[in-house]
Design a protein around this motif. Structure first.
Motif, PDB file in Angstrom:
ATOM      1  N   GLU A  92     -10.394  18.659  12.769  1.00 33.87           N
ATOM      2  CA  GLU A  92      -9.701  17.851  11.970  1.00 33.87           C
ATOM      3  C   GLU A  92      -8.779  18.433  10.941  1.00 33.87           C
ATOM      4  O   GLU A  92      -9.327  19.496  10.633  1.00 33.87           O
ATOM      5  CB  GLU A  92     -10.653  16.923  11.279  1.00 33.87           C
ATOM      6  CG  GLU A  92     -11.614  16.063  12.093  1.00 33.87           C
ATOM      7  CD  GLU A  92     -10.785  14.849  12.755  1.00 33.87           C
ATOM      8  OE1 GLU A  92     -10.178  14.093  11.834  1.00 33.87           O
ATOM      9  OE2 GLU A  92     -11.046  14.572  13.990  1.00 33.87           O
ATOM     10  N   VAL A  93      -7.889  17.689  10.412  1.00 36.29           N
ATOM     11  CA  VAL A  93      -7.275  18.412   9.201  1.00 36.29           C
ATOM     12  C   VAL A  93      -7.833  18.680   8.118  1.00 36.29           C
ATOM     13  O   VAL A  93      -8.890  17.854   7.802  1.00 36.29           O
ATOM     14  CB  VAL A  93      -6.071  17.649   8.893  1.00 36.29           C
ATOM     15  CG1 VAL A  93      -5.243  18.204   7.556  1.00 36.29           C
ATOM     16  CG2 VAL A  93      -5.165  17.355   9.997  1.00 36.29           C
TER      17      VAL A  93
ATOM     18  N   GLY B 104      -4.606  10.387  -4.859  1.00 35.06           N
ATOM     19  CA  GLY B 104      -5.726   9.606  -5.257  1.00 35.06           C
ATOM     20  C   GLY B 104      -5.561   8.489  -6.168  1.00 35.06           C
ATOM     21  O   GLY B 104      -5.944   7.237  -6.037  1.00 35.06           O
ATOM     22  N   SER B 105      -4.733   8.812  -7.253  1.00 32.37           N
ATOM     23  CA  SER B 105      -4.223   7.660  -8.032  1.00 32.37           C
ATOM     24  C   SER B 105      -3.761   6.666  -7.557  1.00 32.37           C
ATOM     25  O   SER B 105      -3.694   5.493  -7.877  1.00 32.37           O
ATOM     26  CB  SER B 105      -3.989   8.207  -9.508  1.00 32.37           C
ATOM     27  OG  SER B 105      -2.571   8.892  -9.243  1.00 32.37           O
ATOM     28  N   CYS B 106      -2.622   6.979  -6.466  1.00 31.83           N
ATOM     29  CA  CYS B 106      -1.927   5.962  -5.815  1.00 31.83           C
ATOM     30  C   CYS B 106      -2.735   5.128  -4.769  1.00 31.83           C
ATOM     31  O   CYS B 106      -2.365   4.421  -4.112  1.00 31.83           O
ATOM     32  CB  CYS B 106      -0.736   6.630  -5.088  1.00 31.83           C
ATOM     33  SG  CYS B 106       0.504   7.043  -6.430  1.00 31.83           S
ATOM     34  N   GLY B 107      -4.071   5.540  -4.511  1.00 32.41           N
ATOM     35  CA  GLY B 107      -4.869   4.967  -3.551  1.00 32.41           C
ATOM     36  C   GLY B 107      -4.417   5.270  -2.320  1.00 32.41           C
ATOM     37  O   GLY B 107      -4.491   4.419  -1.226  1.00 32.41           O
ATOM     38  N   VAL B 108      -3.573   6.453  -1.769  1.00 26.51           N
ATOM     39  CA  VAL B 108      -3.387   6.806  -0.520  1.00 26.51           C
ATOM     40  C   VAL B 108      -4.542   7.087   0.425  1.00 26.51           C
ATOM     41  O   VAL B 108      -5.253   7.775   0.070  1.00 26.51           O
ATOM     42  CB  VAL B 108      -2.257   7.936  -0.528  1.00 26.51           C
ATOM     43  CG1 VAL B 108      -1.742   8.279   0.765  1.00 26.51           C
ATOM     44  CG2 VAL B 108      -1.058   7.781  -1.516  1.00 26.51           C
TER      45      VAL B 108
ATOM     46  N   PRO C 266      -9.962  11.611   0.721  1.00 31.54           N
ATOM     47  CA  PRO C 266      -9.802  11.620   2.296  1.00 31.54           C
ATOM     48  C   PRO C 266      -8.628  10.746   2.670  1.00 31.54           C
ATOM     49  O   PRO C 266      -8.389   9.633   2.483  1.00 31.54           O
ATOM     50  CB  PRO C 266     -11.345  10.814   2.526  1.00 31.54           C
ATOM     51  CG  PRO C 266     -11.678  10.230   1.429  1.00 31.54           C
ATOM     52  CD  PRO C 266     -10.864  10.785   0.188  1.00 31.54           C
ATOM     53  N   LEU C 267      -8.023  11.331   3.970  1.00 29.02           N
ATOM     54  CA  LEU C 267      -6.760  10.818   4.378  1.00 29.02           C
ATOM     55  C   LEU C 267      -6.880  10.747   5.879  1.00 29.02           C
ATOM     56  O   LEU C 267      -7.471  11.444   6.481  1.00 29.02           O
ATOM     57  CB  LEU C 267      -5.496  11.576   4.247  1.00 29.02           C
ATOM     58  CG  LEU C 267      -5.113  11.791   2.522  1.00 29.02           C
ATOM     59  CD1 LEU C 267      -3.782  12.659   2.641  1.00 29.02           C
ATOM     60  CD2 LEU C 267      -4.651  10.355   2.299  1.00 29.02           C
TER      61      LEU C 267
ATOM     62  N   ASP D  68       0.779  -1.064   0.187  1.00 29.95           N
ATOM     63  CA  ASP D  68      -0.113   0.029  -0.015  1.00 29.95           C
ATOM     64  C   ASP D  68       0.841   1.313  -0.043  1.00 29.95           C
ATOM     65  O   ASP D  68       1.966   1.319   0.506  1.00 29.95           O
ATOM     66  CB  ASP D  68      -0.933   0.084   1.354  1.00 29.95           C
ATOM     67  CG  ASP D  68      -2.236  -0.816   1.060  1.00 29.95           C
ATOM     68  OD1 ASP D  68      -2.388  -1.338   0.019  1.00 29.95           O
ATOM     69  OD2 ASP D  68      -2.950  -1.243   2.060  1.00 29.95           O
ATOM     70  N   ARG D  69       0.227   2.171  -0.677  1.00 28.99           N
ATOM     71  CA  ARG D  69       0.944   3.551  -0.653  1.00 28.99           C
ATOM     72  C   ARG D  69       0.670   4.471   0.429  1.00 28.99           C
ATOM     73  O   ARG D  69      -0.512   4.450   0.861  1.00 28.99           O
ATOM     74  CB  ARG D  69       0.597   4.325  -1.933  1.00 28.99           C
ATOM     75  CG  ARG D  69       1.553   4.004  -3.158  1.00 28.99           C
ATOM     76  CD  ARG D  69       1.344   2.809  -3.740  1.00 28.99           C
ATOM     77  NE  ARG D  69      -0.275   2.617  -4.158  1.00 28.99           N
ATOM     78  CZ  ARG D  69      -0.696   1.167  -4.342  1.00 28.99           C
ATOM     79  NH1 ARG D  69       0.068   0.271  -3.943  1.00 28.99           N
ATOM     80  NH2 ARG D  69      -1.915   1.096  -4.600  1.00 28.99           N
ATOM     81  N   VAL D  70       1.843   5.084   1.168  1.00 26.82           N
ATOM     82  CA  VAL D  70       1.318   6.015   2.241  1.00 26.82           C
ATOM     83  C   VAL D  70       2.076   7.209   1.974  1.00 26.82           C
ATOM     84  O   VAL D  70       3.292   7.478   1.503  1.00 26.82           O
ATOM     85  CB  VAL D  70       2.071   5.309   3.726  1.00 26.82           C
ATOM     86  CG1 VAL D  70       1.990   6.444   4.893  1.00 26.82           C
ATOM     87  CG2 VAL D  70       1.380   4.112   3.893  1.00 26.82           C
ATOM     88  N   ALA D  71       1.490   8.407   2.124  1.00 28.56           N
ATOM     89  CA  ALA D  71       1.966   9.823   2.081  1.00 28.56           C
ATOM     90  C   ALA D  71       2.809  10.294   3.110  1.00 28.56           C
ATOM     91  O   ALA D  71       2.496   9.871   4.415  1.00 28.56           O
ATOM     92  CB  ALA D  71       0.729  11.011   2.044  1.00 28.56           C
TER      93      ALA D  71
END
Length: 1591
Positions: free
Chosen positions: A473-474, A449-453, A482-483, A399-402
């Motif tokens: 919230e942030v 979004g495209s990386c599904g983060v 949404p993150l 999974d991708r994480v920012a």
């Protein structure tokens, strides 16, 4: 890779707070060296001189002296800027030249280039100053303007001269504004108001008088015209000047000094002299036409630039693949990066890994390898085991994480990065979002979004600083998915159990991390880098840079991406190095900090050996140069490598050279400077090695800029000016192969002397753009081929986006980036080079911190260069303009390319990239959207746009003989149509009885005395006066008695009726008929604006030879008032009778005309071109007209119609005063002026009286659409219901305004208005009613046969310019919708004739509309008795075909088209389409343009454009736009207006004038008075916000 924009100098005034200039907008002046051409067709030098002499005759005195207003531009001082900055820094900021962009060669080149242009002057744009000393109105003399120079390209009908001296009437005041002022109490400047009172009046003109005298000299072959209201007289000694007051309440005095010519005629200074300057600048004859064209879907052939036969071509042999040294095998590399981390973390836990500094330069924290290992493990454990989504774990491997970490926190970033790797998650490092709408933030959101983060890691401090929503919230950022946010400070993490070990696989092709990259267009993509690539990159960098275990590296770069990440986070861990990270904030405060760190780690203790390597950018070296003065104790002798990460930038060489110059004496070894080239796709492409690592000596190349623009390398160039000096970026990386391929098309290998894109094949490059398969294949899997098409290697290559070549010793040279490439014509230019040239023009004096962005926009099928710079807050208007013109010259001279647009914005307002550079793609986006808000703009379309279509050459017409075969013209049906035959429609007996309107009124008064004919409403909607048949008859008798007794008038005398709209006007009209006088209706003057409206009244009274003025008491007082005396000579009024309390008297006998051809009334109106024309209407024409309207609209006594029109001329007058008496129907009269205080008055009246038929003007319709748009609900509540309406007709003398009628229909559909009710009418001076469109009325409605609905066709706008009609599908490019103008009235015949040959034209051909009907006017009524000269307009005959019928020429272009529909008689319906007035049309480049088409395009260009009008002046197209927005945003419009007119009309705009809403004058019919606007502009009376003179 950090783009060149980000490297642009930032914060040279390091300690100063950011300074914003605020709103102080200042204008500038220029002197570009670009000589421009005329915008018209080719013209010889001699022809040009002749034409120029003629145009400039009136300005001659100006040219010798200098225009005083150009000498002293009163500039407002900007806000004084006080900053509490330390002195030393202040002085540094001001006196430093921006060295980085300066190689001395370049600066000398620029100076030499500028020296060539010293003498040229360009007109400086004028800008409104917020505070101007206005001259008072009393002393104001209107400047001289020419209203109708014959040269200016507006097409005149053959047989008109626009100005004729009025010798016979010394008292006429011909400088009038317009004849249709209403009176209004409101001082609103609504552009739809029916009283364009606030519009500056046209002023008298010496040129016009000269033109008039010239006209008399060769009058033999010219027909003179009705008086031209806009021209003036010079001959009359007693001529008074008008006072220019304004409806806006206070007079808006006009700035601009008046110069007197020798004979005392006033000549305006400012505008005229600027246009003069512009003409001087455009004085070179046009360049020879290019030979070939490409066809732009139709007949406009756009020129294609042909290759120059002398252009340099590559001559070398084909290049061979260049291979780097092999990766060393002997070295015991760790099997993976995580293995290395585990090893150092367990064997050397106390070894320093990373030291973070605060903004004071103190070390705040040193992360050891032990801590990095344990904290990364802790994070990995938390990520895998402690985050759940209900029962599922939140994250799965892969999974991708920012990663969201500020530039000042490398420690937390490193922990997060390695924690993700250990947990088999893919980190996506991004910038910290500062606001909800950062530049480019939406694109970053798209990437996430495209990386599904779904998860973002950050620190406590960073999370607290993020923008928050109301919930705490942030906030969700624009375009972001949404993150969930996870804070990874120690206290938030769970400690893993002793036996827990991550299972990370980190060696194969799986993705290790994703690095973001912003493309030229602004889209953000993610480059995926695999575990194998990371490992290979670390090994290659270790080998190339000779890194050794425990070495210290000082890193100034951003550690999140690019070289900062590769060296400072990845390779350093592989070698257990110690990185000292210098944050950007520290560099801003102390640019020497990195050099001090290199020293301070020298010999302090064994733990911190001296830094032997440093990683910087040109900018950092540049800043430290500015800061180093007075620093004695600096030594760089320990440095073995100073890696310059942006060595690929053309200007890095000057930074390197300058840095070495200064620091060589402080221990810096020349060979230590190692530029390298990087690319997000290929990672490190090349790096220069020190000699001890086997590198060859460094090289420089001095390249010809001209050669480069053709993609060719030429070294020993003769022209010392335009050269680019570049340095090598070293050798290919170990284990890699490099080749250079062609930029476009198949990737063929380049020749050795050709510039191409560098491609790399190596195990250490990126692998893909995440989720974008198509472009991935193109970039990451390129297969270079030889000229024969053979692949050079079986392994695919990665394109780097760098342009360059391979030089001697196999060194790689980079000359630019694909992202900065601008292809203009056939030549390529690099944005960075253009920036460097601009910065060499007095950089520190003017540009704020060297912040310049250069990009290209596509206009008319070619790239056009745009340069945007931030100007220093203290720069004056003068400076700005000077600088802009010099930049243009420098770029033209060095790059041989024109700049399309140069814009200056206030300091600190360009969108910033994360590390302070300029966000170029966002800047471009704002430029194109019109949200850049520049404070100065200089457009040079004349210079740059060389691919306009050829000017049209008119073809000789086919001769008559071959044309006419029966009713066919050139194979088509002749375009003629007619309304129903009158003879079939009614008994001729009634027609005879109704021949004279006076008889009809008496007959009605006798037979139906109490039938109400008229109801007049006031603003509240109450009936203020009514008239039954007998009341009207009696009032008319009283007026007739008064005229004969008090006025002592005889039959045939002319009487001016000066009344407000109402029943008095109607009674006075019939009173005149009763005693045989000829009435002339005149709009009363406007009490608040006598200065501009009264002269018009006076003029009509004089031109019509009125013997008496009939009016009300109030107006009588006004005509004789003191204010009136200031505007006109009140002593020369004829007898004035007020009809308010005349005695009740009968006339002895009512006058009966001896012949129906006798004059009944005169109809005076001012055309949109400013010409006052009165036409004569006979009794027979008058009754025929009423009869046609009665039949067409099916009017009879039981009908009620509502009329909201001005009753003074044309069809408005006929419907208001004549039709009810003729047909007996009841008219509800709504004066349009009352709508200003109650917009819904007309529609409420229609609803209240259930009117089936109603008439209005476009201005009324526009007021309703704009004013009631949001109120339809409220009106419905009040019971307004429009379902009664069968037809609502817009009375017009122009092309139907489809958008307005459609929006009106849509809007009021809610109130029951039937979808097809709205239709248009068409009339003109020669025949006031040619078309009226009734929709399914009366008895025929049931059968549905009354008439087909109005049809709309789409025509090609480009064909129209060539006077051709080409029908196209709706929505096709260049399509223009035209709605038919209504059904032709009974008894009217229409034919389309060729404007020049006067022959008949075929169906769907464009020509002049000619009309024949019993209600044509019989001729113009002019003061000269020269009616014979206009015989042509009223008694024209075709040159062949039917040469017997007598036609009147309408002066309008249009065409007829037979439709599929049938009318009542079963005939196929012929639709008449109006295209526009011949008088209004502009002849440009040999083609005919209709102003409305250009205006429609312009209004669409930006939402703040409220209205627009165009006209030509000395062959320049002038576009005036009304700005509905903030004044400081005005300049956004200049480029957009220029672009849209080029794109859609292939015209270059000469002058863009931005004015306040309501400045464009509109007459009572809602038509723009473009000629008055032009006169106002030339007389400098518009008080424009900004005037841009396009070069």
């Amino acid at each position: 890779m950090v783009s060149p924009e980000q490297m642009r100098s930032r914060s040279l005034n390091a300690g100063l707070p950011a300074i914003n200039t605020g709103e102080g907008m200042e204008g500038e002046r220029s002197e570009t060296g670009e000589e421009l051409e005329l915008s018209e067709g080719d013209i010889t030098q001699k022809g040009y001189e002749k034409k120029r002499a003629k145009l400039l005759a009136r300005y001659i005195p100006l040219i010798q002296g200098v225009d005083p207003c150009l000498q002293a531009e009163n500039r407002l001082p900007g806000p004084s800027l006080t900053t509490a900055a330390p002195k030393a820094q202040k002085s540094r900021a001001t006196n430093s030249r921006d060295e980085r962009f300066r190689s001395d060669v370049h600066t000398e080149a620029v100076q030499a280039a500028l020296a060539k242009y010293k003498e040229r002057k360009m007109p400086m744009p004028s800008k409104r100053r917020s505070v101007l000393v206005h001259s008072s109105v009393e002393t104001y003399t209107p400047p001289d303007t020419s209203s109708a120079s014959e040269d200016e390209g507006s097409l005149r009908r053959p047989g008109r001269l626009t100005s004729t001296p009025l010798q016979s009437h010394p008292g006429v005041e011909p400088w009038l504004d317009r004849v249709i002022q209403g009176s209004s109490t409101s001082s609103s400047a609504s552009s739809t108001s029916s009283h364009p009172g606030g519009r500056p009046n046209a002023a008298p003109s010496a040129a016009a008088a000269l033109a008039g005298l010239a006209a008399h000299a060769h009058i033999a072959d010219l027909h003179s015209a009705p008086p031209d209201v806009t021209t003036g007289l010079v001959q009359h000694p007693h001529y008074e000047r008008p006072q220019v007051a304004s409806v806006r309440g206070a007079p808006r005095g006009y700035s601009g000094s008046i110069l007197e010519t020798a004979d005392g005629v006033p000549v305006n200074s400012r505008v005229s002299s600027k246009i003069q300057q512009l003409l001087n600048t455009l004085k070179r004859p046009k360049r020879p036409p290019l030979k070939e064209f490409f066809v732009d879907d139709f007949e406009e052939l756009l020129e294609v630039q042909q290759p120059d036969p002398n252009q340099p071509k590559p001559e070398g042999s084909q290049m061979v693949l260049l291979k780097g040294e092999p990766l060393a095998v002997a070295t015991p590399w760790p099997p993976s990066l995580l293995a290395a981390l585990q090893r150092w973390g367990t064997t050397h836990p106390r070894a320093p890994c990373l030291t973070a500094l605060d903004t004071a330069g103190k070390a705040i924290y040193t992360l050891t390898y032990g801590k990095l290992w344990s904290r990364s493990l802790k994070l990995a454990y938390t990520l895998l085991n402690k985050l759940t989504n209900k029962t599922e774990p939140l994250l799965m491997p892969g999974d991708r994480v920012a990663l969201v970490f500020p530039n000042s926190d490398p420690v937390m970033f490193m922990v997060a990065f390695y924690g993700c790797l250990l947990a088999e998650l893919v980190p996506v490092p991004i910038e910290v979002p500062l606001t909800r709408k950062d530049a480019g933030s939406q694109q970053v959101g798209f990437l996430l979004g495209s990386c599904g983060v779904a998860l973002a890691l950050t620190t406590d401090a960073c999370q607290k600083g993020l923008p928050k929503a109301q919930t705490g919230e942030v906030a969700t950022f624009k375009g972001w998915p949404p993150l969930a946010w996870l804070v990874i400070d120690g206290k938030h993490l769970a400690k893993p159990p002793k036996d827990w070990h991550p299972l990370a696989q980190d060696t194969g092709a799986g993705t290790a991390y994703i690095e973001y990259k912003t493309s030229k267009e602004g889209s953000t993509v993610g480059v995926t880098v695999s575990h194998a690539s990371v490992l290979a990159q670390c090994r290659a960098l270790t080998q190339a840079c000779g890194y050794s275990e425990a070495e210290t590296l000082t890193n100034v770069l951003d550690f999140k991406r690019d070289a900062g990440l590769w060296h400072g986070v990845l390779t350093s861990v592989m070698n257990r190095m110690h990185v000292v990270s210098i944050p950007y904030a520290l560099m801003k405060v102390n640019p020497l900090s990195w050099i001090q760190k290199v020293c301070s780690y020298k010999g302090v203790s064994a733990a911190f050996p001296a830094a032997r390597a440093a990683l910087v950018k040109s900018r950092d070296m540049h800043w430290s140069l500015l800061a180093q003065r007075g620093q004695r104790d600096v030594s760089l002798s320990s440095l073995r490598m100073l890696i310059v990460a942006d060595g690929a930038n053309p200007w890095s060489i000057s930074s390197c050279d300058a840095f070495l110059n200064v620091f060589q004496s402080r221990g810096l070894r020349p060979e230590a400077i190692c530029p390298c080239a990087c690319s997000p796709e290929a990672l490190t492409v090349a790096i220069r090695r020190p000699p001890d690592l086997g590198g060859p000596p460094p090289r420089k190349a001095v390249l010809s800029m001209n050669g480069l623009s053709y993609g060719v390398i030429r070294v020993n160039t003769e022209e010392k000016l335009s050269v680019l000096t570049v340095q090598d970026v070293g050798q290919v990386m170990p284990g890699a192969s490099v080749c250079i391929v062609k930029v476009e098309g198949t990737p063929y290998l380049c020749k050795t002397d050709e510039v191409g894109e560098i491609c790399v094949n190596s195990s250490a490059t990126g692998t893909a753009y995440y989720g974008l398969l198509g472009i991935t294949k193109n970039v990451f899997e390129t297969v270079p081929v030889t000229a024969g098409g053979v692949p050079v290697s079986e392994r695919p290559f990665t394109r780097t986006g760098l342009l360059g070549f391979i030089g001697p010793d196999n060194l790689i040279f980079v000359v630019g980036k694909l992202d900065g490439l601008m292809v203009v014509g056939v030549r390529r230019h690099n944005a960075d080079d253009v920036v460097a040239t601009a910065l060499a023009v007095e950089p520190m004096k003017f540009v704020y911190r060297g912040r310049i962005a250069v990009f290209s926009v596509t206009v008319l099928h070619d790239d056009r260069i745009v340069l945007v710079a931030e100007q220093r807050p203290d720069a004056s208007e003068e400076d700005s303009f000077q600088w802009m013109s010099r930049v243009l010259q420098a770029i033209d001279s060095i790059h041989q390319v024109g700049v399309y647009c140069l814009a200056l914005v206030p300091a600190n307002t360009l969108p910033k990239a994360p590390l302070g550079g300029i966000h170029v793609s966002e800047t471009k986006q704002r430029f194109l959207e019109g949200t850049l808000h520049p404070c100065n703009v200089l457009m040079c379309p004349h210079t740059c746009v060389t691919n306009l279509p050829k000017p049209r050459q008119k073809q000789p017409e086919v001769g008559p003989a071959s044309m006419v075969v029966g009713n066919l013209v050139a194979g088509k049906r002749i375009a003629q149509a007619s309304g129903r035959e009158l003879a079939h429609l009614e008994d001729s007996d009634q027609a005879r009885k109704f021949l004279f309107l006076a008889d009809v009124l008496q007959w009605r008064a006798h037979t139906t005395p109490d039938h109400a004919l008229f109801l007049l409403l006031n603003a509240k909607g109450t009936v203020t006066s009514t008239a039954t048949c007998v009341q009207l008859h009696k009032r008319a008798e009283r007026v007739a008695a008064a005229l004969m007794e008090k006025g002592r008038l005889d039959a045939g005398d002319h009487v001016a009726l000066v009344y407000p709209p109402g029943v008095d006007l109607i009674a006075a009209f019939y009173g005149c008929l009763y005693c045989g006088c000829v009435p002339v209706t005149v709009r009363p003057p406007h009490p608040q604006n006598l200065g501009t409206t009264l002269p018009t009244v006076k003029m009509i009274v004089e031109v019509s030879k009125s013997a008496c003025v009939l009016t009300t008491q109030a107006i009588t007082r006004l005509l004789k008032s003191k204010e009136a005396a200031a505007a006109v000579d009140v002593r020369t009024w004829p007898t004035i009778l007020d009809t308010d309390d005349i005695p009740k008297k009968k006339v002895a006998s009512i006058f009966r005309p001896p012949s129906p051809d006798m004059l009944a009334y005169l109809d005076f109106s001012v055309s949109t071109t400013g010409i006052l024309a009165g036409v004569k209407m006979s009794h027979s024409a008058t009754s025929a007209l009423c009869r046609s309207i009665k039949l067409q609209c099916e009017l009879y006594p039981s009908r009620q119609i509502a009329i909201c029109l001005d009753p003074y001329c044309g069809l408005g007058f006929v419907l208001w005063c004549l039709c009810s008496v003729y047909s007996g129907h009841q008219s509800v009269l709504v004066p349009p002026l009352e709508l200003e205080s109650n917009v819904s008055l007309w529609l409420s009246a229609v609803s209240q009286y259930k009117a089936r038929v109603t008439f209005c003007s476009y201005s009324v319709m526009e007021m309703c659409t704009k004013g009631l748009g949001s109120q339809t609900g409220a009106l419905r509540m009040k019971g307004v219901n429009l379902s009664c309406v069968r037809t609502c007709m817009v009375v017009a003398e122009e092309r139907p305004r489809i958008t307005l009628t459609q929006s009106f229909s849509k809007l009021f559909k809610d109130l029951g208005l039937p979808a097809r009710a709205v239709s248009t009418t068409f009339g003109c001076r020669v025949n006031v009613a040619i078309c009226l469109q009734p929709n399914r009325l009366g008895k025929l409605a049931e059968q549905g046969t009354a008439g087909p609905d109005p049809t709309t066709v789409y025509v090609d706008m480009r064909a129209l310019r060539h006077d051709r009609v080409r029908l196209v599908e709706r929505g096709s490019p260049h399509s223009l919708p035209l709605m038919e103008s209504g059904k032709i009235l009974p008894g009217v015949k229409v034919i389309i004739a060729h404007t020049e040959t006067k022959g008949p034209l075929g169906d769907s051909h464009l020509g002049e509309i000619w009309v024949s009907s019993p209600h044509n006017a019989t001729g113009y009524y002019t003061v000269y008795g020269e009616e014979a000269l206009h015989a042509d307009h009223f008694s024209a005959r075709l040159s062949f075909g039917d040469t017997q019928t007598v036609w009147a020429r309408t002066g309008y272009l249009g065409f007829l088209r037979r439709t599929e529909l049938t009318d009542a008689s079963g005939e196929r319906h012929d639709a008449l389409y109006i295209v526009g007035s011949l008088d209004e049309a502009l002849e440009l480049r040999g083609m005919r343009y209709h102003p409305i088409d250009i205006e429609t395009s312009v209004i669409r260009a930006h939402r703040n454009i409220a209205e627009c009008a165009v006209f030509t002046w000395t062959n320049l197209l002038v576009v005036v736009v009304e700005l509905d927005g903030l004044e400081q945003d005005a300049l956004d419009l200049v480029a957009l207006v220029t672009n849209v007119v080029l794109e859609e009309h292939y015209l270059v705009v000469g002058v863009v004038v931005i004015v306040d809403p309501g400045v464009i004058p509109i007459n009572s019919r809602g038509e723009k008075q473009r000629m008055h606007l032009r006169d106002g502009f030339l007389a400098d009376q518009l008080d424009p916000i900004y005037v841009a003179y396009n070069m």
